[in-house]
Design a protein around this motif. Structure first.
Motif, short mmCIF file in Angstrom:
data_model
loop_
_atom_site.label_atom_id
_atom_site.label_comp_id
_atom_site.label_asym_id
_atom_site.label_seq_id
_atom_site.Cartn_x
_atom_site.Cartn_y
_atom_site.Cartn_z
N UNK A 1 8.59 -3.06 1.09
CA UNK A 1 7.92 -2.50 -0.08
C UNK A 1 6.76 -3.37 -0.53
N UNK A 2 6.94 -4.68 -0.46
CA UNK A 2 5.85 -5.58 -0.81
C UNK A 2 4.67 -5.41 0.14
N UNK A 3 4.94 -5.26 1.42
CA UNK A 3 3.87 -5.09 2.40
C UNK A 3 3.04 -3.84 2.10
N UNK A 4 3.68 -2.77 1.72
CA UNK A 4 2.94 -1.55 1.39
C UNK A 4 2.09 -1.77 0.14
N UNK A 5 2.63 -2.46 -0.85
CA UNK A 5 1.84 -2.76 -2.06
C UNK A 5 0.63 -3.62 -1.71
N UNK B 1 2.26 2.73 5.08
CA UNK B 1 0.91 2.25 4.77
C UNK B 1 -0.13 3.33 5.07
N UNK B 2 0.08 4.07 6.17
CA UNK B 2 -0.86 5.14 6.52
C UNK B 2 -0.96 6.17 5.41
N UNK B 3 0.15 6.47 4.75
CA UNK B 3 0.14 7.45 3.67
C UNK B 3 -0.32 6.86 2.34
N UNK B 4 -0.15 5.56 2.17
CA UNK B 4 -0.50 4.92 0.90
C UNK B 4 -1.97 4.52 0.84
N UNK B 5 -2.63 4.45 2.00
CA UNK B 5 -4.05 4.07 2.05
C UNK B 5 -4.90 5.24 2.52
N UNK B 6 -6.21 5.09 2.36
CA UNK B 6 -7.11 6.19 2.71
C UNK B 6 -8.23 5.79 3.66
N UNK C 1 -0.55 10.45 11.25
CA UNK C 1 -0.32 10.10 9.84
C UNK C 1 -1.51 9.35 9.25
N UNK C 2 -2.21 8.57 10.08
CA UNK C 2 -3.35 7.77 9.60
C UNK C 2 -4.67 8.51 9.68
#
Length: 328
Positions: free
Chosen positions: A16-20, A59-64, A94-95
């Motif tokens: 979870x930290x890595x995604x943040x 990460x692919x879904x959390x970033x653009x 996904x990315x």
């Protein structure tokens, strides 16, 4: 223009930290993000090793915007190459085309866990070469049957293929690996600012009639902190394994082995190898060795989970400005 990246260091942070951190790194202006792919941390003090592919999917879904890389996945022991091909194709979808598959011959630390022993470096390179050939075949979308020296594939097909093909980057460390993988991969990965290796890669590709936009992707650890002593202590605690060099790092099987091998590495030795403290100009000077050696993409590793948010909030933006100004 030199691109600067952020490392999702799976050995030192939870999923979870890595995604943040990935989201924050994109917001602060990094061009790309690379993820290590470990089953174990280097040292117990690091304390983490979440699955890189699960993290990268999130990460692919959390970033653009940022490009994403594995840095690097070994597709020969812990993963069968057919599985890596499926993972990479899915992640590319996904990315939305932002993913590059970074591949390497692996480290004993991560690959021994499946109980298949640890081959010699020559055999590991031969296995990686065959694995890349299989992955390339599967990326065509055709049904693949393969019976090679190391792997078998039985009527395999990737049913979900991305619109943007997955580029391959190969990690190399010497003349033989350059000659082997330059014709097979699209891009070069190296963790030392070695101009000769970069030139040899380009020469080997030209020799086989290959051209195109070849990227040279490097990585360098730093340990920013407002207090230099704190930075040096953190780097020594969690990154003194780095002093061994990759010839050693590839072969040790456990965190206990790395602890034993680095027991006489002093904090000042670590500080000599890694830019530590608040001086952004010193970090720029260390990173400059890579673009001077012909690297197009340079990923930074901020050592330690502790202080990661503060680095992203306070130092990363000004550091990127200085890096881009110096790199030209």
């Amino acid at each position: 223009m030199t691109r600067f990246g952020y490392t999702l260091m799976t050995e030192q942070s939870g999923p979870k930290d890595l995604v943040r951190y990935a989201v924050s790194a994109e917001q602060v202006g990094f061009d790309f993000e690379v993820s290590s792919d470990h089953y174990s941390p280097w040292l117990s003090a690091q304390g983490h090793a979440p699955n890189a592919w699960t993290v990268l999917g999130a990460v692919a879904h959390a970033t653009e915007r940022v490009e994403l890389f594995t840095y690097v996945t070994c597709p020969t022991m812990r993963y069968h190459p057919a599985i890596v091909a499926q993972q990479a194709a899915t992640l590319q979808i996904l990315a939305d085309g932002r993913f590059t598959l970074g591949l390497g011959s692996g480290e004993n630390l991560n690959e021994h866990v499946v109980g298949q022993g640890w081959p010699t470096i020559t055999r590991r390179h031969d296995m990686l070469r065959e694995a890349i050939q299989i992955i390339r075949e599967l990326f065509t979308g055709d049904v693949v049957d393969w019976k090679g020296e190391y792997f078998e594939v039985d009527s395999a097909r990737l049913w979900d293929l991305p619109d943007v093909p997955v580029a391959l980057a190969a990690a190399v460390s010497g003349d033989r690996s350059v000659e082997t993988f330059a014709p097979l991969a699209d891009h070069l990965i190296a963790v030392q600012p070695d101009r000769e290796a970069v030139d040899a890669w380009h020469h080997a590709r030209r020799g086989t009639g290959l051209s195109g936009d070849v990227r040279v992707i490097g990585q360098i650890p730093i340990c920013w902190d407002p207090d230099r002593d704190t930075a040096v202590a953190r780097a020594h605690d969690q990154f003194r394994w780095f002093a061994g060099g990759w010839a050693v790092n590839a072969d040790l099987p456990t965190t206990a082995g790395f602890a034993g091998a680095t027991q006489f590495v002093r904090p000042e030795d670590t500080a000599d190898a890694i830019a530590c403290g608040p001086d952004l100009d010193a970090i720029v000077e260390a990173v400059s060795e890579y673009w001077k050696a012909g690297f197009t993409d340079i990923a930074l590793v901020q050592v330690g989970d502790e202080g990661q948010e503060r680095f992203l909030d306070e130092a990363a933006g000004p550091l990127l400005e200085k890096l881009r100004s110096a790199a030209g």
